[in-house]
Design an enzyme around this catalytic site. Structure first.
Site, PDB file in Angstrom:
ATOM      1  N   HIS A 262      29.230  26.974 -34.198  1.00 18.09           N
ATOM      2  CA  HIS A 262      29.042  28.221 -34.942  1.00 18.09           C
ATOM      3  C   HIS A 262      27.545  28.525 -34.949  1.00 18.09           C
ATOM      4  O   HIS A 262      26.790  27.869 -35.654  1.00 18.09           O
ATOM      5  CB  HIS A 262      29.579  28.078 -36.364  1.00 18.09           C
ATOM      6  CG  HIS A 262      29.365  29.309 -37.189  1.00 18.09           C
ATOM      7  ND1 HIS A 262      30.119  30.433 -37.012  1.00 18.09           N
ATOM      8  CD2 HIS A 262      28.460  29.604 -38.147  1.00 18.09           C
ATOM      9  CE1 HIS A 262      29.700  31.372 -37.853  1.00 18.09           C
ATOM     10  NE2 HIS A 262      28.686  30.892 -38.547  1.00 18.09           N
ATOM     11  N   ASP A 264      24.806  31.126 -35.848  1.00 24.86           N
ATOM     12  CA  ASP A 264      24.505  32.366 -36.555  1.00 24.86           C
ATOM     13  C   ASP A 264      23.497  33.168 -35.728  1.00 24.86           C
ATOM     14  O   ASP A 264      22.462  32.637 -35.325  1.00 24.86           O
ATOM     15  CB  ASP A 264      23.974  32.039 -37.948  1.00 24.86           C
ATOM     16  CG  ASP A 264      25.080  31.440 -38.810  1.00 24.86           C
ATOM     17  OD1 ASP A 264      26.033  32.165 -39.115  1.00 24.86           O
ATOM     18  OD2 ASP A 264      25.010  30.235 -39.143  1.00 24.86           O
ATOM     19  N   ASP A 374      33.183  32.469 -40.476  1.00 18.53           N
ATOM     20  CA  ASP A 374      32.193  32.328 -41.558  1.00 18.53           C
ATOM     21  C   ASP A 374      31.927  33.619 -42.327  1.00 18.53           C
ATOM     22  O   ASP A 374      31.040  33.661 -43.162  1.00 18.53           O
ATOM     23  CB  ASP A 374      30.877  31.816 -40.939  1.00 18.53           C
ATOM     24  CG  ASP A 374      29.876  31.354 -41.985  1.00 18.53           C
ATOM     25  OD1 ASP A 374      30.320  30.898 -43.051  1.00 18.53           O
ATOM     26  OD2 ASP A 374      28.672  31.447 -41.739  1.00 18.53           O
ATOM     27  N   HIS A 578      26.763  38.425 -39.869  1.00 19.05           N
ATOM     28  CA  HIS A 578      27.069  38.048 -41.256  1.00 19.05           C
ATOM     29  C   HIS A 578      25.954  37.324 -42.021  1.00 19.05           C
ATOM     30  O   HIS A 578      26.208  36.818 -43.124  1.00 19.05           O
ATOM     31  CB  HIS A 578      28.386  37.269 -41.329  1.00 19.05           C
ATOM     32  CG  HIS A 578      28.371  35.922 -40.651  1.00 19.05           C
ATOM     33  ND1 HIS A 578      28.952  35.697 -39.435  1.00 19.05           N
ATOM     34  CD2 HIS A 578      27.855  34.739 -41.022  1.00 19.05           C
ATOM     35  CE1 HIS A 578      28.793  34.441 -39.085  1.00 19.05           C
ATOM     36  NE2 HIS A 578      28.129  33.827 -40.039  1.00 19.05           N
TER      37      HIS A 578
HETATM   38 ZN   LIG Z   1      27.667  31.794 -40.128  1.00 16.86          ZN
END
Ligand SMILES: [Zn+2]
Length: 1014
Positions: A262, A264, A374, A578
């Site tokens: 994951h 970001d 997420d 996000h």
């Molecule tokens: Zn995230």
């Protein structure tokens, strides 16, 4: 038999830690290291490779915050290692207890080709297997000194989050830099013992399997000579063969593992660093796919693929090959893993359009799952968007983070506001960074709420955010867990295969209706107000740019700016990631976002201006044309068209009020502002009804202390409400404008270190009170709200979301209701009694709360809507939201839901005036039914010249109407969001001459491709 369980377990722990793990690398020799530190931002690979080096040694400090050092490691494989497996061990100064979020490296060969990433739990580089002995070793490492922002004492304010404030103190010290012999037998023994030891700890102490494992582990430990682990590891392993071969129970939970990181797209690092994080992890994962034939990996976010393609073509070539082999699986079909609360209808749609199109164009792959592990909550508008994008599944893990209520399902149908149902899975492993620990696997099986009717769950496996993805150790453990007695059964599985299997085994899953509200991170609707306003402004300008450019293209032949709009959209979509739009990134990210949005606004204004000038004609014509980009007609200007300006009669008046303050009246709305600058009355003339609750005052600014227990930029905890200061004292209340076209009162206040100026404006012909608020904000850890106590009795209110609105309770009956103490609106909030309501519209803020009270005096109900203007958290940006801000909020008494929709659009899309020779610009399309709203008018992305129009039913009821075109229409075809012919439309779409008859269901959206006759 005596119970010696804890004794053997403690023995396993110590022997593993102190003897067996160190024996994985039994021999090593140091490498020679030299370094060059790039003077500023990262440099191209060729430049980094060519730069002159200086000596550096293990133990030396390196890496000012955000700097890049190019290390060269050199050595020779000892002759005596011939036939052995040799690896380089490169420890940049990692904290292995923290899998990502720190320094990282990407290893290159001398020719510049990438080898793999270096991460805290992934520090090895294979040199030779087997080694010849005597071969030279020369590698280069692009090492990024990303500082640790989220440290062991989390959420402390730090200046490290922007290179402008971070200073130049080195952040790391070089640790181990060696060539070493890798003993694979010992490495395998470690995995055997970890898997069995971790499984053992999860099994019931009164079950036989636990004791069988214990005794086998004990025999293995007995077989190890602690002075010769390498010589006895194979014998130790032989004692574990039988327990590892015992198969899983037929009823065992089935976990589809998928390698994942994951990452970001920006968060505790700037966007430019994500470009490199993604490249490092992708280099790692393509290398691991080559080493491990059963392993599968998935990566989401088309933007991240696009970055690798642009910036690291050699890594991209490996990714493309692995995708073609079906082993590196693009997931999600979105441009980024965006927030879903705040993006507008169109932006949410375009996340899928651009994500899916990228995967289709690059790989010929179309995703059917939305992948948002997420994201901080999911709107009731999203299911329809997923379906209209041609997808049918959703994965998220985040709802397990809810603080209060435990979600009742892991696999279910999620029904949106229009009735669309999407098959949804929440991995019961409760993490998107599974590492194949026994505790995680056992938790997934125990936690799974759909036991008895379903058996499959998904486990995204690997370290994200600079952790480098899945490790070879995780792959080794997964292999042992494939079919192991006492454990859930694990196998590598692509997301689409998982969903197909899960759907097939569960024909009647339970249903959850409405938004998936995350009971956490509620302040992400407010933090970093400039980023949020940049998003809103960009969305509005994009609407106008597409509308006017399409109109100018069809009417005047002006070239449609396909490429520029495509690029601008992708930039806006990226910033809806996000941690950007929610305001939870470091200062650097938000500083850059503000500048980026300013650049986009200038570019979009230029496009809009050029199109409108082309439509208006020669300025020498001297006619002032009013352009209306909103979806409803106003002041005699049709929606999506332009007409000559006419000065209305204007009947606004402002008079002094007895006892201080002023009365503003335009015949439609009469507003009384008291001597404190607060609104004590707002009467809608048509009904004669008062909107403001008796003895209450609206337009009230309220200040709360706001210091959450964790996650400062993300969270507001409910106790913030226990303390409140009403900002009553005004420095000035004065008439600012006095008609007849508009009247306004200006109110100035000061509080703490901040000042606020408000202008309350009533315009001729409008039943809307506009409140413009300018704040110069210099507070810390405070929450600023703007309150409207209204005399409305209702149990629920509507807040706009994508392609419609969703209802939330005004009360706190259940823990689910109480948890929603801060929620999201798009352009309006509406509350009503049958036949009469009030709308509050805003182009500025997303966060709000709604509460109710029953008055002792008259038994009436006061429903108070409060918009969330500003916060001032100090982590991760220590100066969040300091400085000047402008907001607009509008009060519309006597508003039906349709008025709320109309005013919501109107406040964000002001009229534009252009001088030219034309008398009018006829809209390309016109609708004869107000509930049917145009959300986009654009030219088709394929360059065909077709017009694409997206319409939705906005009122929550059924609506029939006709969309008329002002051009000869050759064909009208319903499409999906990607503008492909689609038969999934549930309402009626019937071609009807130069128009289309529509009958849409509540909140239904339909995309039409209209081909002009040529
Ligand atoms: Zn995230």
């Amino acid at each position: 038999m005596h119970d010696d369980r804890t004794l053997v377990e403690a023995r396993l722990k110590r022997v593993l830690e102190e003897r067996i793990r160190p024996a994985v690398y039994p021999e090593s020799v140091p490498l020679t290291v030299s370094v060059w530190t790039a003077p500023g931002e990262p440099v191209p690979v060729a430049e980094g490779l060519a730069a002159p080096r200086s000596p550096i040694a293990v133990g030396d400090a390196w890496g000012a915050p955000w700097s890049t050092s190019w290390l060269t490691v050199a050595g020779t494989v000892p002759e005596s290692w011939a036939g052995r497996t040799v690896e380089a061990l490169i420890d940049l100064g990692f904290d292995a207890n923290m899998p990502g979020f720190q320094c990282e490296g990407l290893v290159y060969r001398p020719d510049g080709s990438p080898v793999k990433g270096l991460n805290p739990q992934n520090q090895w580089v294979r040199i030779a297997a087997p080694a010849a002995g005597g071969e030279p070793v020369l590698l280069h490492v692009e090492a990024a000194a990303n500082p640790v922002i989220l440290d062991y004492h989390p959420f402390l304010p730090t200046e490290l989050g922007d290179k402008e404030t971070a200073g130049d103190k080195p952040q790391y010290r070089l640790a181990r830099m060696d060539l070493a012999v890798f003993d694979e037998t010992v490495w395998q023994l470690v995995l055997d013992l970890e898997v069995l030891g971790e499984l053992m700890a999860e099994l019931p102490a009164d079950g036989a399997r636990r004791w069988e494992l214990l005794r086998a582990v004990e025999r293995a430990l007995d077989a190890i000579d602690l002075q010769d682990v390498n010589g006895t590891a194979a014998a130790a392993r032989s004692h574990l063969v039988e327990v590892l071969a015992a198969p899983a129970a037929p009823s065992a939970h089935r976990i589809g593992a998928i390698g994942h990181a994951h990452i970001d797209s920006a968060w505790l690092w700037p966007l430019r660093e994500t470009v490199r994080k993604v490249a490092r992890t992708a280099a790692n994962m393509t290398a691991l796919l080559e080493d491990e034939p059963d392993f599968l990996y998935t990566m989401s976010q088309a933007q991240q693929f696009a970055w690798i393609k642009e910036h690291r073509p050699e890594v991209y070539a490996r990714v493309k090959k692995a995708v073609a082999d079906g082993r590196f699986v693009p997931a999600g079909g979105m441009w980024v893993e965006s927030d879903t609360n705040m993006p507008s209808s169109e932006a949410m749609a375009r996340q899928f359009v651009h994500g899916k199109r990228f995967f289709l164009d690059e790989f010929g792959i179309e995703n059917e799952e939305a992948w948002l592990p997420d994201t901080f909550g999911f709107t009731g508008g999203l299911p329809q968007i997923i379906r209209n994008a041609g997808s049918k599944w959703l994965l998220t893990q985040k709802i397990s983070w809810s603080q209060i209520n435990k979600f009742p399902h892991h696999t279910f149908l999620w029904e949106g506001i229009d009735g669309t149902r999407i098959f949804t899975h929440f991995p019961p492993v409760d993490t998107y960074n599974c590492s194949m620990k026994g505790s995680e696997i056992a938790h997934a099986a125990r936690n799974f709420k759909d036991k008895g009717v379903a058996r499959h769950s998904l486990a995204p496996t690997g370290w994200g955010d600079g952790g480098g993805g899945t490790t070879r150790e995780m792959v080794g453990k997964a292999a042992r867990l494939r079919d192991l007695e006492g454990s859930a059964a694990v196998r590598w599985q692509r997301p689409a295969e998982f969903f197909a299997e899960a759907e097939a085994e569960y024909p009647k899953p339970p249903v959850w209706v409405g938004e998936l509200y995350l009971e956490l991170h509620r302040a992400t609707l407010t933090s970093q107000a400039r980023t949020k306003q940049g998003n809103r402004r960009s969305e509005n300008l994009l609407r106008e740019a597409e509308l006017w450019c399409a109109t100018a293209a069809l009417r005047t032949g002006l070239a449609y700016p396909y490429e520029r709009l495509d690029r601008i959209w992708k930039t806006v979509l990226l910033h809806q990631f996000h941690d950007i739009l929610p305001g939870s990134s470091i200062a650097w990210v938000h500083r850059e976002a503000e500048a980026t949005y300013a650049g986009l606004a200038a570019e979009l204004e230029e496009l809009i201006g050029a199109a409108q000038r082309a439509l208006a004609g020669d300025p020498a014509g001297g006619r002032e044309l009013v352009f209306n980009g909103a979806p409803h007609g106003r002041s005699a200007v049709p929606a999506g068209g332009a007409a000559m300006a006419v000065a209305g009669p204007g009947d606004c008046a402002v008079t002094a009020r007895e006892g201080g303050g002023f009365v503003l009246d335009n015949g439609l709305l009469r507003v009384v502002v008291d001597g404190d600058g607060l609104v004590v009355s707002a009467v809608d003339a048509a009904s004669g009804r008062e909107a403001v609750a008796p003895d209450a005052r609206a337009n009230l600014l309220q200040l709360h202390p706001d210091f959450p227990n964790m996650w400062d930029a993300w969270d507001v905890d409910q106790f913030y409400r226990n303390t409140v200061t009403d900002l009553l004292a005004a420095d000035e209340v004065a008439v600012h404008a006095e008609g007849p076209a508009e009247v306004a009162v200006r109110v100035a206040r000061s509080f703490g270190s901040s000042t606020v100026t408000q202008t309350l404006t009533l315009r001729a012909g409008s039943g809307r009170l506009d409140i413009d608020t300018e704040v110069d904000w210099h507070e810390a850890e405070k929450f600023l709200k703007l309150a409207f106590p209204l005399d409305v009795h209702t149990e629920r209110y509507a807040a706009e979301t994508q392609f419609g609105h969703q209802f939330r309770p005004t009360h706190t009956n259940t823990s689910w209701d109480a948890a929603k103490f801060e929620a999201c609106n798009h352009r309006f909030v509406h509350l009503a009694e049958p036949g009469w309501g009030v709308a509050l519209a805003t182009p500025s803020t997303y966060g709000h709360d709604v509460t109710r009270a029953v008055r002792a005096e008259d038994g009436g109900t006061t429903t108070t809507v409060r918009f969330s203007l500003l916060r001032a958290p100090r982590f991760p940006d220590p100066r969040t939201d300091q400085g000047r801000h402008r907001f607009r909020h509008s009060l519309v008494p006597g508003a039906e839901i349709g008025d709320a929709v109309r005013e919501g659009y109107a406040v964000g899309l002001p009229e534009r005036r252009v001088t030219g020779s034309a008398e009018a610009v006829r809209p390309l399309v016109e609708l004869d039914q107000d509930a049917l709203v145009v959300s986009a008018v654009k030219l088709a992305d394929d360059g065909s010249g077709d017009l694409v129009v997206r319409v939705y039913e906005s009122g929550g009821g059924r609506a029939r109407g006709r969309l008329a075109t002002s051009f000869a229409l050759a064909a009208a075809v319903p499409c999906d969001l990607l503008e492909r012919p689609w038969d999934g439309t549930r309402g009626e779409v019937v071609a009807d001459g130069d128009g289309v008859r529509l009958a849409l269901r509540p909140f239904e959206l339909v995309t039409l491709r209209l081909t002009p006759a040529r």
